[in-house]
Design a protein around this motif. Structure first.
Motif, PDB file in Angstrom:
ATOM      1  N   ILE A  91     -66.392  88.484   9.758  1.00 24.97           N
ATOM      2  CA  ILE A  91     -65.740  87.039   9.883  1.00 24.97           C
ATOM      3  C   ILE A  91     -66.341  85.892   8.997  1.00 24.97           C
ATOM      4  O   ILE A  91     -65.693  85.117   8.102  1.00 24.97           O
ATOM      5  CB  ILE A  91     -65.653  86.529  11.226  1.00 24.97           C
ATOM      6  N   ALA A  92     -67.509  86.061   8.737  1.00 26.88           N
ATOM      7  CA  ALA A  92     -68.401  85.269   7.991  1.00 26.88           C
ATOM      8  C   ALA A  92     -67.892  85.322   6.366  1.00 26.88           C
ATOM      9  O   ALA A  92     -67.631  84.257   5.870  1.00 26.88           O
ATOM     10  CB  ALA A  92     -69.929  85.269   7.946  1.00 26.88           C
ATOM     11  N   SER A  93     -67.936  86.755   5.928  1.00 27.01           N
ATOM     12  CA  SER A  93     -67.243  86.911   4.717  1.00 27.01           C
ATOM     13  C   SER A  93     -65.905  86.319   4.461  1.00 27.01           C
ATOM     14  O   SER A  93     -65.461  85.935   3.279  1.00 27.01           O
ATOM     15  CB  SER A  93     -67.298  88.566   4.459  1.00 27.01           C
ATOM     16  N   LEU A  94     -65.146  86.602   5.292  1.00 28.17           N
ATOM     17  CA  LEU A  94     -63.721  86.083   5.473  1.00 28.17           C
ATOM     18  C   LEU A  94     -63.683  84.346   5.279  1.00 28.17           C
ATOM     19  O   LEU A  94     -62.844  83.885   4.534  1.00 28.17           O
ATOM     20  CB  LEU A  94     -62.735  86.563   6.550  1.00 28.17           C
ATOM     21  N   GLU A  95     -64.690  84.029   6.114  1.00 33.53           N
ATOM     22  CA  GLU A  95     -64.593  82.549   6.249  1.00 33.53           C
ATOM     23  C   GLU A  95     -64.973  81.874   4.842  1.00 33.53           C
ATOM     24  O   GLU A  95     -64.536  81.012   4.284  1.00 33.53           O
ATOM     25  CB  GLU A  95     -65.617  81.977   7.154  1.00 33.53           C
ATOM     26  N   GLU A  96     -66.170  82.832   3.959  1.00 33.25           N
ATOM     27  CA  GLU A  96     -66.482  82.436   2.817  1.00 33.25           C
ATOM     28  C   GLU A  96     -65.416  82.783   1.697  1.00 33.25           C
ATOM     29  O   GLU A  96     -65.270  81.571   0.970  1.00 33.25           O
ATOM     30  CB  GLU A  96     -67.741  83.233   2.284  1.00 33.25           C
ATOM     31  N   LYS A  97     -64.636  83.917   2.007  1.00 34.78           N
ATOM     32  CA  LYS A  97     -63.507  83.826   0.839  1.00 34.78           C
ATOM     33  C   LYS A  97     -62.460  82.727   1.145  1.00 34.78           C
ATOM     34  O   LYS A  97     -61.996  82.406   0.375  1.00 34.78           O
ATOM     35  CB  LYS A  97     -62.933  85.204   1.251  1.00 34.78           C
ATOM     36  N   ASN A  98     -62.432  82.378   2.419  1.00 30.44           N
ATOM     37  CA  ASN A  98     -61.397  81.425   2.675  1.00 30.44           C
ATOM     38  C   ASN A  98     -61.568  80.087   2.165  1.00 30.44           C
ATOM     39  O   ASN A  98     -60.893  79.405   1.299  1.00 30.44           O
ATOM     40  CB  ASN A  98     -61.288  81.162   4.067  1.00 30.44           C
ATOM     41  N   ARG A  99     -63.114  79.802   2.003  1.00 34.51           N
ATOM     42  CA  ARG A  99     -63.456  78.444   1.466  1.00 34.51           C
ATOM     43  C   ARG A  99     -63.351  78.673   0.033  1.00 34.51           C
ATOM     44  O   ARG A  99     -62.947  77.666  -0.510  1.00 34.51           O
ATOM     45  CB  ARG A  99     -64.879  78.320   1.948  1.00 34.51           C
ATOM     46  N   ALA A 100     -63.597  79.832  -0.423  1.00 33.65           N
ATOM     47  CA  ALA A 100     -63.363  79.823  -2.096  1.00 33.65           C
ATOM     48  C   ALA A 100     -61.923  79.796  -2.186  1.00 33.65           C
ATOM     49  O   ALA A 100     -61.613  79.243  -3.249  1.00 33.65           O
ATOM     50  CB  ALA A 100     -64.054  81.275  -2.327  1.00 33.65           C
ATOM     51  N   LEU A 101     -61.060  80.412  -1.591  1.00 38.58           N
ATOM     52  CA  LEU A 101     -59.630  80.422  -1.996  1.00 38.58           C
ATOM     53  C   LEU A 101     -59.157  78.792  -1.723  1.00 38.58           C
ATOM     54  O   LEU A 101     -58.236  78.276  -2.468  1.00 38.58           O
ATOM     55  CB  LEU A 101     -58.839  81.352  -0.671  1.00 38.58           C
ATOM     56  N   GLU A 102     -59.706  78.180  -0.441  1.00 41.10           N
ATOM     57  CA  GLU A 102     -59.445  76.666  -0.511  1.00 41.10           C
ATOM     58  C   GLU A 102     -59.861  76.162  -1.867  1.00 41.10           C
ATOM     59  O   GLU A 102     -59.156  75.080  -2.242  1.00 41.10           O
ATOM     60  CB  GLU A 102     -59.968  76.225   0.656  1.00 41.10           C
ATOM     61  N   LYS A 103     -61.064  76.431  -2.224  1.00 39.74           N
ATOM     62  CA  LYS A 103     -61.569  75.666  -3.317  1.00 39.74           C
ATOM     63  C   LYS A 103     -60.596  75.995  -4.523  1.00 39.74           C
ATOM     64  O   LYS A 103     -60.157  75.057  -5.386  1.00 39.74           O
ATOM     65  CB  LYS A 103     -63.073  76.018  -3.791  1.00 39.74           C
ATOM     66  N   GLN A 104     -60.136  77.365  -4.805  1.00 36.31           N
ATOM     67  CA  GLN A 104     -59.304  77.710  -5.902  1.00 36.31           C
ATOM     68  C   GLN A 104     -57.850  76.874  -5.778  1.00 36.31           C
ATOM     69  O   GLN A 104     -57.356  76.608  -6.615  1.00 36.31           O
ATOM     70  CB  GLN A 104     -59.006  79.119  -6.013  1.00 36.31           C
ATOM     71  N   VAL A 105     -57.401  76.856  -4.345  1.00 31.09           N
ATOM     72  CA  VAL A 105     -56.258  76.097  -4.063  1.00 31.09           C
ATOM     73  C   VAL A 105     -56.319  74.529  -4.693  1.00 31.09           C
ATOM     74  O   VAL A 105     -55.583  73.978  -5.287  1.00 31.09           O
ATOM     75  CB  VAL A 105     -55.705  76.312  -2.923  1.00 31.09           C
TER      76      VAL A 105
END
Length: 249
Positions: A91-105
């Motif tokens: 979940i923490a990894s997915l949250e980190e990826k989600n934050r990275a994706l949000e940054k990319q978006v």
């Protein structure tokens, strides 16, 4: 048989044998009954004890089964804890990826805005170029005649330049032939000068050899006794005079 505890006596004194034997039989019977009752009670006790032991074994089996279930439950709980930790890590990894994706978006949105702005600027430039192109088309019809005149003038200039180039080329060929002739003359003069220098060097070497020979003779004369040395000096002087009097070749 009822036990009175009193024995019959005989005429001659003592107890009646039958009465004693009956009493003994009565005691034996009582003892036998008591033994049977005791055996029955012992059997009942043994049966009860066996039942208790069976119940205890059953309880022990249940306890062992419960312990096995408890161990299995503990292992399952530990497994679930491990899975929970892994799930939390995922979940923490997915949250980190989600934050990275949000940054990319977010970066993509900014880049999109930049590209839209560039597109708008390019569209403005295209409209400006289209306007200039139309203006140039209008002007091209006006300068067409001037271009034709310029073309004719350019052709005349090119023809004149070609004639001048041919004249310059001919002059260059003439100058090259003259230079080659002068170069050949210079090579001949250089060869003759080299021959003269070689002859002069040959004469100088010859004279140097003669001088070295004279010096050697003088040294030999001086190495002799004094009278012989004084007589050798006029001869050496004569050799030097003879060498100087030789004409140059």
């Amino acid at each position: 048989m009822e036990d009175t505890g009193v024995f019959k006596t005989t005429t001659f004194g003592g107890f009646d044998k039958k009465s004693v034997l009956a009493y003994i039989d009565s005691l034996n019977e009582q003892q036998h009954q008591a033994q049977e009752e005791a055996n029955v009670k012992l059997a009942e006790y043994a049966k009860a004890q066996e039942s208790q032991l069976a119940h205890i074994r059953h309880l022990e089996a249940q306890l062992a089964d419960q312990e096995g279930k408890w161990k299995a439950a503990s292992q399952q709980l530990e497994l679930e804890r491990t899975q929970t930790r892994q799930a939390l890590e995922q979940i923490a990894s997915l949250e980190e990826k989600n934050r990275a994706l949000e940054k990319q978006v977010s970066d993509g949105e900014r880049e999109l805005q930049i590209q839209l702005e560039r597109c708008r600027q390019l569209q403005f430039k295209a409209e400006s170029l289209d306007y200039k192109s139309k203006k140039y088309d209008a002007m091209s019809s006006q300068i067409g005649d001037a271009l034709l005149d310029a073309k004719h003038n350019a052709e005349a200039i090119v023809a004149q330049a070609q004639r001048q180039a041919e004249e310059i080329t001919a002059q260059a060929h003439t100058s090259m032939r003259q230079f080659q002739s002068e170069l050949s003359t210079f090579k001949g003069d250089a060869a003759r000068l080299r021959k003269s220098i070689e002859d002069i060097l040959f004469v100088l070497n010859d004279r140097i050899d003669v001088m070295q020979e004279v010096v050697r003779q003088v040294e030999e004369r001086f190495s002799l006794q004094e009278p012989e040395g004084s007589a050798a000096q006029p001869e050496a002087a004569g050799n030097l005079s003879e060498m100087e009097s030789k004409p140059n070749p």
